[in-house]
Design a protein around this motif. Structure first.
Motif, mmCIF file in Angstrom:
data_model
loop_
_atom_site.group_PDB
_atom_site.id
_atom_site.type_symbol
_atom_site.label_atom_id
_atom_site.label_comp_id
_atom_site.label_asym_id
_atom_site.label_seq_id
_atom_site.Cartn_x
_atom_site.Cartn_y
_atom_site.Cartn_z
ATOM 1 N N ARG A 77 1.085 -1.288 0.059
ATOM 2 C CA ARG A 77 -0.126 -0.031 -0.159
ATOM 3 C C ARG A 77 0.791 1.247 -0.086
ATOM 4 N NH1 ARG A 77 -1.288 3.366 3.715
ATOM 5 N NH2 ARG A 77 -0.446 1.910 5.170
ATOM 6 N N LEU A 78 1.946 1.065 0.715
ATOM 7 C CA LEU A 78 2.889 2.393 0.709
ATOM 8 C C LEU A 78 3.498 2.715 -0.804
ATOM 9 C CD1 LEU A 78 4.522 1.946 4.420
ATOM 10 C CD2 LEU A 78 3.183 3.591 3.669
ATOM 11 N N ARG A 79 3.876 1.371 -1.335
ATOM 12 C CA ARG A 79 4.534 1.696 -2.520
ATOM 13 C C ARG A 79 3.308 2.338 -3.701
ATOM 14 N NH1 ARG A 79 4.180 -1.194 -7.067
ATOM 15 N NH2 ARG A 79 2.883 -3.056 -5.833
ATOM 16 N N GLU A 80 2.207 1.575 -3.436
ATOM 17 C CA GLU A 80 1.328 2.371 -4.447
ATOM 18 C C GLU A 80 0.865 3.483 -4.236
ATOM 19 O OE1 GLU A 80 -1.845 -0.724 -4.038
ATOM 20 O OE2 GLU A 80 -0.764 -2.141 -5.540
ATOM 21 N N THR A 81 0.720 4.123 -2.927
ATOM 22 C CA THR A 81 0.456 5.417 -2.407
ATOM 23 C C THR A 81 1.515 6.396 -3.023
ATOM 24 O OG1 THR A 81 -0.510 4.476 -0.621
ATOM 25 C CG2 THR A 81 -0.166 6.756 -0.760
ATOM 26 N N ALA A 82 2.680 6.027 -2.848
ATOM 27 C CA ALA A 82 3.926 6.842 -3.627
ATOM 28 C C ALA A 82 3.961 6.938 -5.022
ATOM 29 C CB ALA A 82 5.101 6.450 -2.841
ATOM 30 N N ALA A 83 2.930 6.082 -5.891
ATOM 31 C CA ALA A 83 3.024 5.807 -7.235
ATOM 32 C C ALA A 83 4.313 5.402 -7.950
ATOM 33 C CB ALA A 83 2.907 7.203 -7.916
ATOM 34 N N LEU A 84 4.845 4.201 -6.969
ATOM 35 C CA LEU A 84 6.044 3.763 -7.486
ATOM 36 C C LEU A 84 5.661 2.146 -8.142
ATOM 37 C CD1 LEU A 84 8.329 4.580 -4.512
ATOM 38 C CD2 LEU A 84 8.452 5.495 -6.908
ATOM 39 N N THR A 85 6.436 1.677 -8.918
ATOM 40 C CA THR A 85 6.394 0.554 -9.559
ATOM 41 C C THR A 85 7.173 -0.347 -8.585
ATOM 42 O OG1 THR A 85 8.102 0.829 -11.158
ATOM 43 C CG2 THR A 85 5.485 1.223 -11.805
ATOM 44 N N GLN A 86 7.049 -1.816 -8.930
ATOM 45 C CA GLN A 86 7.941 -2.652 -8.191
ATOM 46 C C GLN A 86 9.450 -2.536 -8.756
ATOM 47 O OE1 GLN A 86 6.172 -6.406 -8.670
ATOM 48 N NE2 GLN A 86 4.783 -6.515 -6.794
ATOM 49 N N THR A 87 9.547 -2.144 -9.891
ATOM 50 C CA THR A 87 10.996 -2.019 -10.742
ATOM 51 C C THR A 87 11.465 -0.556 -10.157
ATOM 52 O OG1 THR A 87 9.884 -3.113 -12.706
ATOM 53 C CG2 THR A 87 12.064 -1.865 -12.975
ATOM 54 N N GLN A 88 10.803 0.301 -9.849
ATOM 55 C CA GLN A 88 11.484 1.699 -9.418
ATOM 56 C C GLN A 88 11.883 1.321 -7.724
ATOM 57 O OE1 GLN A 88 8.190 4.111 -10.238
ATOM 58 N NE2 GLN A 88 8.654 4.609 -12.173
ATOM 59 N N LEU A 89 10.970 0.698 -7.174
ATOM 60 C CA LEU A 89 11.348 0.513 -5.638
ATOM 61 C C LEU A 89 12.501 -0.509 -5.729
ATOM 62 C CD1 LEU A 89 8.940 0.202 -2.733
ATOM 63 C CD2 LEU A 89 10.575 -1.440 -3.214
ATOM 64 N N ALA A 90 12.574 -1.587 -6.634
ATOM 65 C CA ALA A 90 13.896 -2.430 -6.624
ATOM 66 C C ALA A 90 15.167 -1.670 -6.989
ATOM 67 C CB ALA A 90 13.588 -3.737 -7.616
ATOM 68 N N ASP A 91 15.143 -0.654 -8.004
ATOM 69 C CA ASP A 91 16.199 0.169 -8.045
ATOM 70 C C ASP A 91 16.707 0.724 -6.856
ATOM 71 O OD1 ASP A 91 16.113 -1.207 -10.617
ATOM 72 O OD2 ASP A 91 15.172 0.269 -11.516
ATOM 73 N N ARG A 92 15.668 1.283 -6.286
ATOM 74 C CA ARG A 92 16.237 2.323 -4.972
ATOM 75 C C ARG A 92 16.480 1.397 -3.788
ATOM 76 N NH1 ARG A 92 11.436 6.625 -4.063
ATOM 77 N NH2 ARG A 92 12.861 7.322 -2.496
ATOM 78 N N VAL A 93 16.197 -0.022 -3.606
ATOM 79 C CA VAL A 93 16.638 -0.646 -2.824
ATOM 80 C C VAL A 93 18.011 -1.394 -2.976
ATOM 81 C CG1 VAL A 93 15.939 -2.532 -0.932
ATOM 82 C CG2 VAL A 93 14.218 -0.889 -1.684
#
Length: 376
Positions: free
Chosen positions: A17-33
């Motif tokens: 829910r936090l990722r979708e609220t921030a309008a981030l895809t799983q690929t974008q979040l994976a690149d940041r982590v």
């Protein structure tokens, strides 16, 4: 020395829910982590839990997203409102008839998937990525595709077990890796003919470096730095202890960094492995084709087992029927004895011998008359 407690994480649904609220895809979040999208997907579904530095980075990012959500949320209205002026009271209206309340509509129940539909969904979701990962282990496109198809066919044969598994993709991946790295692959005629290498020189050098690693080290490196599994999960999938897995990983990284110093950084190595697998044009068959192929192979094995059993029963029955029931000693070959003439086959009888034989036949051969003396 006590270990510091792990950083707390929100539940899997809250992470998504936090990722979708921030309008981030799983690929974008994976690149940041610094992980793969498949790892993020596993974290959000609850199949796996991040550990170590990845857990710290993931928790820090989720905390930042939660703070941004709190700042963007509208402030609640104050309970202390200014004193309102008295409003004129409305004139009394005639009492209205009570209106019937609408009945709540029950939410539709989720439609249960059939085993074939669930298998097709799992294949369409994970087969392309598994083919690319297996290519890093073998360096052969057709062998990678065949290994993944055989693994899914084995999963279809054991579907109730795979469907209840905590990580069905991991079950299929382990089976595909075992088939791809089997020593029997070297005996196949296809293995004698090399496939064309990658077109890019950097990809060609990296692939040759991977293929020079021992199979266990290569598999550990692909699982940890390629797929993005943590150390305990890599150890569990390779059926080794955690210290042994860590030792294999360090040796594999040292071998790769010795030939390619630019890949000494794990993050750079992870990115290059993903690029090497993505640059190849690897295809996967359709799910129904894989299912039908597995069913056809299972029928052939069943028929072969039945035919072998019938042949074994027939051979046993024939042996029992024709085997001797008692022991017959062998006849030794004849030998000449000194002083004993050899037996000669009888020839034709003379006239006297024929007359004597007829005379003997005409006389009484049995009875008391033969025993009583007769005077000549």
């Amino acid at each position: 020395m006590t270990r510091s407690p792990a950083t707390p994480l929100p539940p899997p649904k809250a992470r998504r829910r936090l990722r979708e609220t921030a309008a981030l895809t799983q690929t974008q979040l994976a690149d940041r982590v610094g992980v793969t999208p498949a790892t993020v997907r596993a974290w959000e579904s609850g199949r796996t839990t991040p550990r170590g530095r990845k857990r710290e980075a993931y928790a820090k990012l989720l905390m930042t997203l939660a703070e941004e959500e709190t700042v963007q949320a509208p402030e609640p209205e104050s309970k202390l409102e200014p004193e309102a002026k008295p409003q004129p009271q409305p004139e009394p209206q005639p009492e209205a008839k009570p209106q019937p309340q609408p009945q709540p509509v029950a939410a539709p129940e989720p439609v249960a998937l059939t085993p074939a539909q669930a298998f097709d969904a799992l294949y369409a979701f994970s087969a392309p990525a598994l083919v690319r990962q297996t290519f890093l282990l073998t360096g052969r496109r057709e062998q990678a595709r065949e290994s993944v198809e055989r693994a899914f066919q084995a999963a279809w044969e054991h579907w109730p077990e795979v469907a209840r598994d905590r990580d069905p993709v991991g079950w299929v991946r382990a089976t595909a890796y075992e088939y791809a790295l089997s020593p029997w692959q070297r005996l196949r005629p296809r293995h004698r003919h090399p496939e064309p290498p990658p077109a890019d020189p950097g990809d060609r050098t990296l692939l040759n470096t991977l293929l020079r690693l021992p199979p266990r080290h290569r598999r550990t490196l692909v699982l940890y730095d390629g797929v993005g599994l943590d150390l305990p999960e890599t150890a569990a999938e390779t059926e080794a202890s955690t210290p042994a897995t860590a030792n294999r990983l360090l040796r594999a990284r040292e071998a790769v960094a010795g030939r390619l110093p630019a890949l000494a950084d794990p993050e750079v190595l992870h990115r290059r492995l993903a690029e090497l697998a993505s640059n190849e044009r690897l295809r996967a068959a359709e799910p129904p084709t894989v299912r039908r192929g597995g069913e056809r192979r299972a029928r052939l094995r069943t028929r072969a087992a039945i035919a072998f059993t019938v042949a074994l029963i027939g051979t046993t029955a024939l042996t029992v029927r024709t085997a001797p029931t008692h022991y017959e000693p062998p006849v030794s070959p004849g030998q000449a004895v000194r002083g004993v003439p050899q037996r000669v086959a009888p020839g034709a009888l003379s006239d006297e011998e024929l007359e004597l034989r007829q005379k003997l036949r005409d006389q009484v051969q049995d009875g008391p008359q033969r025993l009583s003396p007769r005077l000549e």
